[in-house]
Design a protein around this motif. Sequence first.
Motif, PDB file in Angstrom:
ATOM      1  N   GLU D   7      34.218  15.199 -46.658  1.00 53.90           N
ATOM      2  CA  GLU D   7      35.130  16.189 -47.252  1.00 53.90           C
ATOM      3  C   GLU D   7      34.557  16.724 -48.578  1.00 53.90           C
ATOM      4  O   GLU D   7      33.816  16.032 -49.277  1.00 53.90           O
ATOM      5  N   SER D  21      40.792  21.819 -46.426  1.00 57.16           N
ATOM      6  CA  SER D  21      40.016  20.614 -46.122  1.00 57.16           C
ATOM      7  C   SER D  21      39.225  20.865 -44.849  1.00 57.16           C
ATOM      8  O   SER D  21      39.611  21.690 -44.010  1.00 57.16           O
ATOM      9  N   GLN D  23      38.959  18.799 -42.580  1.00 57.35           N
ATOM     10  CA  GLN D  23      39.799  18.240 -41.511  1.00 57.35           C
ATOM     11  C   GLN D  23      40.658  19.331 -40.861  1.00 57.35           C
ATOM     12  O   GLN D  23      40.733  19.442 -39.642  1.00 57.35           O
ATOM     13  N   GLN D  24      41.263  20.164 -41.716  1.00 57.68           N
ATOM     14  CA  GLN D  24      42.164  21.165 -41.153  1.00 57.68           C
ATOM     15  C   GLN D  24      41.400  22.338 -40.524  1.00 57.68           C
ATOM     16  O   GLN D  24      41.978  23.125 -39.785  1.00 57.68           O
ATOM     17  N   GLN D 160      45.723  14.513 -31.092  1.00 59.84           N
ATOM     18  CA  GLN D 160      46.495  14.772 -32.298  1.00 59.84           C
ATOM     19  C   GLN D 160      47.724  13.875 -32.297  1.00 59.84           C
ATOM     20  O   GLN D 160      48.522  13.897 -31.370  1.00 59.84           O
TER      21      GLN D 160
END
Lengths: 169, 169, 169, 169
Positions: D7, D21, D23-24, D160
């Motif tokens: 990150e 991020s 991640q998103q 998810q």
Amino acid sequence: MFPIAPELHAAEWLNTAKPLSLQQLRGKVVAIYAFQMLCPGCVSHGIPQAKSIRATFDEKDVAVLGLHSVFEHHAVMNRAALEAFVHEYRIGFPVAIDQPSPHGPIPLTMEEYQLRGTPTLILIDRQGRLRLSHFGRAEDMQVGALIGQLVAEAAPQQAQCDDEACSIR
Amino acid sequence: MFPIAPELHAAEWLNTAKPLSLQQLRGKVVAIYAFQMLCPGCVSHGIPQAKSIRATFDEKDVAVLGLHSVFEHHAVMNRAALEAFVHEYRIGFPVAIDQPSPHGPIPLTMEEYQLRGTPTLILIDRQGRLRLSHFGRAEDMQVGALIGQLVAEAAPQQAQCDDEACSIR
Amino acid sequence: MFPIAPELHAAEWLNTAKPLSLQQLRGKVVAIYAFQMLCPGCVSHGIPQAKSIRATFDEKDVAVLGLHSVFEHHAVMNRAALEAFVHEYRIGFPVAIDQPSPHGPIPLTMEEYQLRGTPTLILIDRQGRLRLSHFGRAEDMQVGALIGQLVAEAAPQQAQCDDEACSIR
Amino acid sequence: MFPIAPELHAAEWLNTAKPLSLQQLRGKVVAIYAFQMLCPGCVSHGIPQAKSIRATFDEKDVAVLGLHSVFEHHAVMNRAALEAFVHEYRIGFPVAIDQPSPHGPIPLTMEEYQLRGTPTLILIDRQGRLRLSHFGRAEDMQVGALIGQLVAEAAPQQAQCDDEACSIR
């Protein structure tokens, strides 16, 4: 016919031990690049062209000066930032910091010369007369041609007077 | 100090009603670009620089000439091919075709001027003297500066004689 | 959805021992640059971009071909002239000479592909389908992106038949 | 085979309502340009290339991020100066300010990614894996090709999970 170029209003200078004046540069052609360090057109072609003028002409014929004329983002285009910029962009010629105005965002030299923005190339002949004030991009061929012609003009025979007498140099 | 530039040996001319001579251009600065139509450096910067000279200076001060000096691939860089090239590349100034040699691949003007290859920029001053012969890439700023200085030099006072008399023009 | 690209009509080939066909290149992405040696835009950006494609992608993924599609100045853009051009511009990939038409100035491949002029970039996918026909200047980033995506597409499972049998490779 | 990209350590963000991020952004290709506003190579080709990536690819496929990784002249390359820079250079994509280190001049993301300097182009694939970290100039054709290939790779089927359950999207 051509007006005498007014003196620069410099708050400070970089790359020179002493402040410079147009008066003391009389006899040379003077090329002044008005710029701002955060002006994209200045960075992409104004500064490279100023360096090219410096590399092309002899220092005894042509003086090249930068003029940092900040009219926006004043807080961040300060002296310390300009020093870092001058270092990173390998600018070797003297740079004057245009004197801020007490009355508005336009600094004093920029106002007196009535510049439209940055970059502006100012050319002054050997006699101290203003011969060009060009805003925006200029072609290298044209700038070289114009300075070449100014270099070829005769330097003035100046009457130089001191307390004792006047003489023609 | 500077030698008089020898006359061009032109087999033919394009873009001019009559053949030109350096003699008749005396009084102007003359910029000659020796090139070959299949020379990559000529196409990418020589021809554009020649056009830039043409666009920058006044025709009464500076003459721009092309000189097609073919020293390789003679069969395909013929007059017809050159005409198509001149048309497609929008070349408006006169172009001389360098006279082929009966003895080898180097044409006559190229040999007399001892050119190293193409592109070569040749500069001749108002008095007809050879002032520059530069092979390869030249910076626009430097070329503009040099021609600007040559333009600023005084034209010769020439004694012009006809059958009746001689006079200073 | 995408039509199969028609075969090239090549009168002759340069830079290859044998004539090539799209059929035999099936399984690779094929980038074809239609150009004329006396077309300024072809020389200044089409040919350099073709060389950049060749340098960027692996030959096992992408074939680069030139297509000399002459539709003007036919007499001077002949095979001998093209050979000199290919040599001087250091073109290493195969170049097809588009088959002249018996009926007019437009050569056969140019007509069948309905090209608007030169330079035109044609892209064919691994399955032999026409995916792009772009006339004029294209940005390197966009061309790289598009070919990169075509390269990433799966090659077809082809039924390959010989006299004995057909098999899936 | 390829490591998951760590990150970013962002002190602050410009041009985005909320911090971002990696991640998103999972599922998209991410192009990150590490730069400094007073780095000449960043200004002359890094930033223009980042804008060209943004203009070439669809936002649903490729995210472009700036990362202002200051490792020299810290005092003058502050947030206010960066805001002026981002405004003047018309940078429209989100820019993270790399978190300064308490221990030295190298900010945290630059250190974790072991960047050699600026500009550096970092490419992350749809699965969040680090695929390129290139310091210095890169050709548009090559960058376009590489991103094009990454775009063509399948996005991951991600499990998810929320408080209730996990599902494959």
